[in-house]
Design a protein around this motif. Structure first.
Motif, PDB file in Angstrom:
ATOM      1  N   LEU A   1       4.077   6.376  -1.163  1.00 43.33           N
ATOM      2  CA  LEU A   1       2.503   6.960  -0.576  1.00 43.33           C
ATOM      3  C   LEU A   1       2.432   6.671   0.820  1.00 43.33           C
ATOM      4  O   LEU A   1       3.037   6.210   1.505  1.00 43.33           O
ATOM      5  CB  LEU A   1       1.533   5.905  -1.192  1.00 43.33           C
ATOM      6  N   PRO A   2       1.665   7.888   1.409  1.00 42.00           N
ATOM      7  CA  PRO A   2       1.540   7.764   2.869  1.00 42.00           C
ATOM      8  C   PRO A   2       0.770   6.613   3.223  1.00 42.00           C
ATOM      9  O   PRO A   2       0.050   5.834   2.312  1.00 42.00           O
ATOM     10  CB  PRO A   2       0.644   8.865   3.217  1.00 42.00           C
TER      11      PRO A   2
ATOM     12  N   ALA B   1       8.483   9.960   6.209  1.00 45.99           N
ATOM     13  CA  ALA B   1       8.838   8.900   7.368  1.00 45.99           C
ATOM     14  C   ALA B   1       9.255   7.416   6.883  1.00 45.99           C
ATOM     15  O   ALA B   1      10.025   6.687   7.400  1.00 45.99           O
ATOM     16  CB  ALA B   1       7.664   8.949   8.273  1.00 45.99           C
ATOM     17  N   ILE B   2       8.277   6.927   5.846  1.00 47.98           N
ATOM     18  CA  ILE B   2       8.414   5.611   5.348  1.00 47.98           C
ATOM     19  C   ILE B   2       9.659   5.766   4.613  1.00 47.98           C
ATOM     20  O   ILE B   2      10.610   4.796   4.737  1.00 47.98           O
ATOM     21  CB  ILE B   2       7.218   5.281   4.365  1.00 47.98           C
TER      22      ILE B   2
ATOM     23  N   THR C   1       0.802  -1.252  -0.014  1.00 50.34           N
ATOM     24  CA  THR C   1      -0.033   0.006  -0.012  1.00 50.34           C
ATOM     25  C   THR C   1       0.649   1.316  -0.145  1.00 50.34           C
ATOM     26  O   THR C   1       0.447   2.171  -0.392  1.00 50.34           O
ATOM     27  CB  THR C   1      -0.899  -0.082   1.213  1.00 50.34           C
ATOM     28  N   SER C   2       1.989   1.008   0.377  1.00 56.20           N
ATOM     29  CA  SER C   2       2.941   2.327   0.319  1.00 56.20           C
ATOM     30  C   SER C   2       3.690   2.572  -0.791  1.00 56.20           C
ATOM     31  O   SER C   2       4.336   3.586  -0.967  1.00 56.20           O
ATOM     32  CB  SER C   2       3.993   2.168   1.339  1.00 56.20           C
TER      33      SER C   2
ATOM     34  N   PRO D   1      -3.707   7.430   0.336  1.00 53.78           N
ATOM     35  CA  PRO D   1      -5.034   7.768   0.871  1.00 53.78           C
ATOM     36  C   PRO D   1      -5.453   9.168   1.445  1.00 53.78           C
ATOM     37  O   PRO D   1      -4.566   9.908   1.860  1.00 53.78           O
ATOM     38  CB  PRO D   1      -4.959   6.727   2.388  1.00 53.78           C
ATOM     39  N   THR D   2      -6.504   9.497   1.615  1.00 52.18           N
ATOM     40  CA  THR D   2      -7.124  10.719   2.334  1.00 52.18           C
ATOM     41  C   THR D   2      -7.065  10.723   3.628  1.00 52.18           C
ATOM     42  O   THR D   2      -6.983   9.698   4.178  1.00 52.18           O
ATOM     43  CB  THR D   2      -8.373  11.161   1.591  1.00 52.18           C
ATOM     44  N   ARG D   3      -7.166  11.935   4.259  1.00 53.95           N
ATOM     45  CA  ARG D   3      -7.062  11.831   5.807  1.00 53.95           C
ATOM     46  C   ARG D   3      -8.525  11.152   6.371  1.00 53.95           C
ATOM     47  O   ARG D   3      -8.394  10.475   7.275  1.00 53.95           O
ATOM     48  CB  ARG D   3      -7.057  13.213   6.230  1.00 53.95           C
ATOM     49  N   GLU D   4      -9.405  10.961   5.485  1.00 53.02           N
ATOM     50  CA  GLU D   4     -10.833  10.418   5.959  1.00 53.02           C
ATOM     51  C   GLU D   4     -10.493   8.888   5.657  1.00 53.02           C
ATOM     52  O   GLU D   4     -11.316   8.090   6.397  1.00 53.02           O
ATOM     53  CB  GLU D   4     -11.893  10.726   4.947  1.00 53.02           C
ATOM     54  N   GLU D   5      -9.458   8.345   4.952  1.00 50.31           N
ATOM     55  CA  GLU D   5      -9.272   6.971   4.752  1.00 50.31           C
ATOM     56  C   GLU D   5      -8.114   6.625   5.947  1.00 50.31           C
ATOM     57  O   GLU D   5      -7.549   5.352   5.872  1.00 50.31           O
ATOM     58  CB  GLU D   5      -8.649   6.660   3.604  1.00 50.31           C
TER      59      GLU D   5
END
Length: 368
Positions: free
Chosen positions: A264-265, A220-221, A86-87, A120-124
């Motif tokens: 990705l975040p 960070a990743i 996912t990253s 992903p959005t903050r809502e996710e």
């Protein structure tokens, strides 16, 4: 006499070393090329990656499901569904012409679908492992079945995409999975020594981090990856300069660098589970992991399994990945350890020569 003749023949067969003058001219030429091409490198845009023709079948938030256009007149019956971590973007499977696992497999008659990820959005930020293995993957498999008209599907997972694919397989022992293929998939997290030390409970407060940020930023990743090999980025840049005269080397470096820059975040709740359930509890290996209230037991996996491991992988060392094949119940299972690192196993010149043909040979017998 015979020995002298043999030595003379060997000396004649061995190519002569370049004369000192020739070596100097070669190095001078390379110095000039480095300077000229170095300026061009700094001023040119990043190369495009992931450009093979494809159709977006479905998009929902962070998930995109693509179907790649066939390039062979005939295709195998069983489609392939690739699952990326996912990253990262799935472009590592499709860097460029001649450097694309997807193009290679399409040319050999495979029907290919890919689960790719968007930031992903903050809502996710609430997304958990349950969302990926009990919703996203099953939903994509259903859509692949509907699109191609076949019930059987082969799932191929890379790194943490392999972990998600493994969990899905363990929780769905009755199918519709036909084959499970994994690339360098972590299983026994005690053998990721650097990750264990960086996330030690005594100094790493994962709850505070997730509660404060919601989403784990890509910086960070990337930093966490770099800390596992502190000198790797500097060494890579030195090698780039040394090989600036070599267009093929520079092209390959830039494609990998472009893909890596697209990190990705990560959804915060997913990251929280990753640290607590995998790194701290080693739940997948120990058999204590529960997802959606159900135990995740590797012994429940009975489908044909291929796990390809990178011999020099600093992120997922062989000792971390090897317990997986031993734990599943599949009668038809194979573990292959190939030279290479975490990324070069899948993309790059070594992958073209080693991993891709091995994957094709194994899948060809199990995709009819």
């Amino acid at each position: 006499m015979a020995a002298q003749q043999q030595q003379q023949q060997q000396r004649q067969a061995k190519p002569a070393d370049p004369a000192p003058g020739q070596r100097l001219r070669t190095e001078v030429d390379r110095m000039i090329q480095r300077s000229l091409k170095g300026l061009a490198f700094l001023g040119s845009p990043s190369p495009a990656v992931g450009v093979s023709p494809r159709t977006l079948l479905h998009r929902r938030g962070t998930l995109s499901l693509y179907h790649y256009h066939a390039t062979s007149a005939e295709t195998y019956r069983v489609p392939l569904l690739l699952v990326m971590a996912t990253s990262n973007k799935a472009a590592v499977f499709d860097l460029a012409k001649g450097q694309s696992l997807i193009q290679y497999m399409l040319a050999r008659g495979y029907d290919i679908y890919v689960m790719d990820w968007n930031a992903p959005t903050r809502e996710e930020s609430h997304l958990r492992i349950e969302d990926y293995v009990l919703d996203f993957i099953p939903d994509c498999i259903r859509r692949v079945q509907q699109d191609c008209g076949e019930d059987d599907v082969t799932v191929i997972g890379y790194c943490m995409g392999g972990v998600l694919s493994t969990i899905y397989a363990a929780l769905h022992p009755d199918g519709p999975l036909k084959n499970l293929v994994l690339f360098t998939t972590p299983t026994d997290w005690r053998n990721t020594q650097m990750s264990m030390s960086m996330t030690d409970k005594s100094h790493f407060d994962v709850d505070r981090l997730v509660n404060s940020l919601g989403l784990i930023p890509p910086e960070a990743i990337i930093t966490a990856m770099d800390l596992q090999r502190p000198a790797s980025r500097v060494v890579g840049q030195i090698r780039l300069w040394d090989n600036m005269w070599n267009d093929d080397y520079v092209k390959g470096y830039r494609m990998m660098d472009r893909w890596g820059a697209d990190t990705l975040p990560m959804a915060g709740e997913y990251f929280r589970q990753l640290i607590k359930e995998f790194v701290w509890k080693n739940g997948l290996h120990e058999g204590t992991l529960r997802i959606g209230g159900r135990p995740v037991l590797l012994k429940n996996i009975k489908v044909p399994l291929l796990h390809i491991i990178a011999q020099h992988d600093h992120l997922v060392p062989p000792a971390c990945a090897q317990p997986l094949a031993a734990a599943v119940s599949s009668q038809d299972k194979q573990e292959v350890i190939l030279p290479g690192g975490h990324v070069s196993l899948v993309a790059g010149p070594n992958a073209v020569k080693r991993m891709w043909p091995a994957l094709d040979q194994w899948l060809g017998e199990r995709s009819v």
